[in-house]
Write an enzyme that holds these catalytic residues in place. Structure first.
Site: not given
Ligand code: BEZ
Length: 219
Positions: A46
């Site tokens: 994100c």
């Molecule tokens: C991320 O944003 O890095 C993420 C969020 C949930 C699961 C895997 C990655």
């Protein structure tokens, strides 16, 4: 249940964001808007996605597109996370609002839930969903990626260019189309209508069937 999808009207929800509280339809106004969700603050994928969107903000503005993020944490967490995003983006500012959805109510209304995912307490988790909404408040394009796959912001920009092209002309964009390249004439147009609508002409691909439905032009 398929949930909110192309052709549906964006629900006019009241949302709390890092730029204040507002109704979604007021935010859209007469403009194009991209609403995009994130599984959570302070998560690696994100952070990379939001940093890239921050860096591309001017490109979206140039196209008359407003951005609206969503992450399932509260405003205080968002404001702290924004500092990380801006440091990772090399100083590009997050100028667009990010919706807070700690109770995960908005993601359900906007069909941004991961159909396959549950957290440790059994709650549904948000996916990387994205809706492009036009000034008529209708969804024109949606994508849904799992939390583990970051989206491609260049592709989102390309899709916006294609949406705006096809909104303004009776055409469609062929495979891997990029702005400036030929488009195809909408199959609902007869050749006579196509001649009238595209007086500068068009070319027809020669196909094994002998049919003349694949017609390229420039608009
Ligand atoms: C991320 O944003 O890095 C993420 C969020 C949930 C699961 C895997 C990655």
């Amino acid at each position: 249940m398929p949930g909110l999808t192309i052709g549906d009207t964006l629900p006019n929800l009241e949302v709390e964001t890092t730029c204040g509280r507002f109704m979604l339809h007021d935010f859209v106004g007469q403009d194009w808007v991209i609403i995009f969700s994130h599984p959570g603050d302070f998560t690696p994928v994100c952070t990379t996605e939001l940093a890239k969107v921050a860096a591309y903000t001017e490109r979206f503005e140039d196209r008359g597109v407003k951005l609206l993020g969503l992450s399932c944490d509260d405003i205080q967490s968002h404001n702290n996370w924004i500092k990380d995003i801006e440091s990772y983006s090399g100083g590009c500012k997050v100028k667009f609002p990010i919706i807070a959805d700690p109770k995960r109510e908005i993601i359900k209304e906007l069909n941004m839930v991961d159909p396959d995912g549950k957290d440790a307490t059994g709650n549904q988790v948000p996916s990387r969903a994205l809706h492009v909404v036009a000034g008529d408040k209708k969804i024109k394009l949606s994508i849904l990626y799992p939390a583990t796959i970051g989206r491609n912001v260049d592709e989102i920009l390309r899709a916006v260019d294609a949406l705006q092209k096809t909104a303004n002309h009776k055409v469609a964009t062929p495979v891997n189309w990029m702005p400036g390249e030929p488009v195809v004439i909408h199959p609902s147009l007869s050749n006579d209508q196509a001649k009238e609508m595209f007086p500068h002409g068009y070319s027809t691909a020669e196909l094994a069937s002998g049919n003349d439905y694949l017609r390229f032009t420039n608009v």
